[in-house]
Scaffold this motif. Structure first.
Motif, PDB file in Angstrom:
ATOM      1  N   UNK A  25       0.846  -1.182   0.000  1.00 25.70           N
ATOM      2  CA  UNK A  25       0.000   0.000   0.000  1.00 25.70           C
ATOM      3  C   UNK A  25       0.888   1.241   0.000  1.00 25.70           C
ATOM      4  N   UNK A  26       0.678   2.110  -0.960  1.00 22.70           N
ATOM      5  CA  UNK A  26       1.393   3.369  -1.005  1.00 22.70           C
ATOM      6  C   UNK A  26       0.425   4.464  -0.603  1.00 22.70           C
ATOM      7  N   UNK A  27       0.721   5.170   0.445  1.00 17.53           N
ATOM      8  CA  UNK A  27      -0.154   6.215   0.947  1.00 17.53           C
ATOM      9  C   UNK A  27       0.234   7.549   0.320  1.00 17.53           C
ATOM     10  N   UNK A  28      -0.722   8.175  -0.318  1.00 15.90           N
ATOM     11  CA  UNK A  28      -0.508   9.471  -0.953  1.00 15.90           C
ATOM     12  C   UNK A  28      -1.000  10.554  -0.009  1.00 15.90           C
ATOM     13  N   UNK A  29      -0.117  11.415   0.401  1.00 19.51           N
ATOM     14  CA  UNK A  29      -0.482  12.483   1.319  1.00 19.51           C
ATOM     15  C   UNK A  29      -0.950  13.726   0.566  1.00 19.51           C
ATOM     16  N   UNK A  30      -1.820  14.464   1.190  1.00 19.25           N
ATOM     17  CA  UNK A  30      -2.221  15.772   0.694  1.00 19.25           C
ATOM     18  C   UNK A  30      -1.237  16.797   1.248  1.00 19.25           C
TER      19      UNK A  30
END
Length: 253
Positions: A25-30
């Motif tokens: 899982x790659x978490x994309x941050x805002x």
């Protein structure tokens, strides 16, 4: 809130995830509008922190640009296309700079020799991404020639069409490579996974990353207008800053 990009085992997830049989899982941050400023500050600090080793890559950029001009002095269309391609190939050529930042972040001693072979961390994926950029380079050169010819001889509509295709190609490459190369260096993922994560990162932060791309583009234009010499500093600076953008925009669980 976060957005997740799931990469399965079949597409070449990280070694630890492949061994455990779970998905990566790659978490994309805002990120906020202040983020590019933080990246630039962090990137500038990395230059002396690396013992100024990253300036070696800056000199390589300058010599590469001067070599392009010298080799194609009688063919300005080719010289312009190759020079502007710094905008596309810069992230890949800066892999050694990313490695120096990775070493600093990990508390390791900066090692220029190891940074030169940083692609060995993920050679297959790095090779595929390099092939992708090579194809783009061929298209870019063709469009550069068309654009220059259209500007001189063709109708305004042809020039506008060539310019639109040129801009779309540039945007697609920037989206695909926003954080892809640092990710290939930092994680054992495939080129496709890195591109997917990079596009997801851009879609999550369209305005901020567009502003970041504009900063990079202006730095390249300035360097081209001053015979490449600003790249001695700007190349390493933006390279280190790009590593910090990767660290802030993405993480994985």
């Amino acid at each position: 809130m976060h957005e997740y990009v799931k990469n399965g085992e079949e597409s070449g997830g990280s070694r630890s995830h492949r061994e455990s049989g779970t998905a990566l899982k790659v978490r994309v941050r805002k990120v906020t509008w202040q983020a590019p400023g933080r990246w630039l500050v962090g990137g500038f600090r990395d230059i002396p922190a690396s013992g100024y080793r990253s300036l070696f890559y800056g000199m390589c950029f300058v010599l590469m640009g001067l070599g392009i001009d010298s080799a194609h002095v009688e063919n300005p269309a080719v010289a312009l296309g190759l020079s502007a391609a710094f905008l596309f190939t810069g992230p890949f050529l800066s892999m050694g700079i990313y490695e120096l930042s990775r070493q600093l972040q990990a508390g390791e001693r900066p090692d220029l020799l190891l940074s030169l072979f940083s692609w060995c961390r993920n050679p297959a994926a790095a090779g595929r991404f390099a092939f992708f950029l090579s194809v783009v380079m061929v298209l870019w050169l063709g469009l550069s020639s068309t654009l220059l010819e259209a500007a001189g001889d063709g109708p305004d509509l042809l020039f506008a069409l060539a310019l639109l295709v040129w801009a779309l190609l540039a945007l697609s490459v920037l989206m695909a490579s926003a954080v892809a190369i640092p990710m290939l260096l930092d994680q054992t993922v495939s080129a496709l996974e890195a591109v997917r994560s990079s596009v997801a990162c851009f879609m999550r932060n369209k305005l901020v990353l567009s502003f970041w791309f504009l900063i990079v583009a202006l730095a390249v234009i300035l360097s081209l207008s001053l015979q490449y010499w600003p790249l001695l500093l700007l190349g390493p600076w933006l390279g280190h800053a790009t590593w910090h953008s990767y660290e802030e925009c993405l993480d994985r669980t």
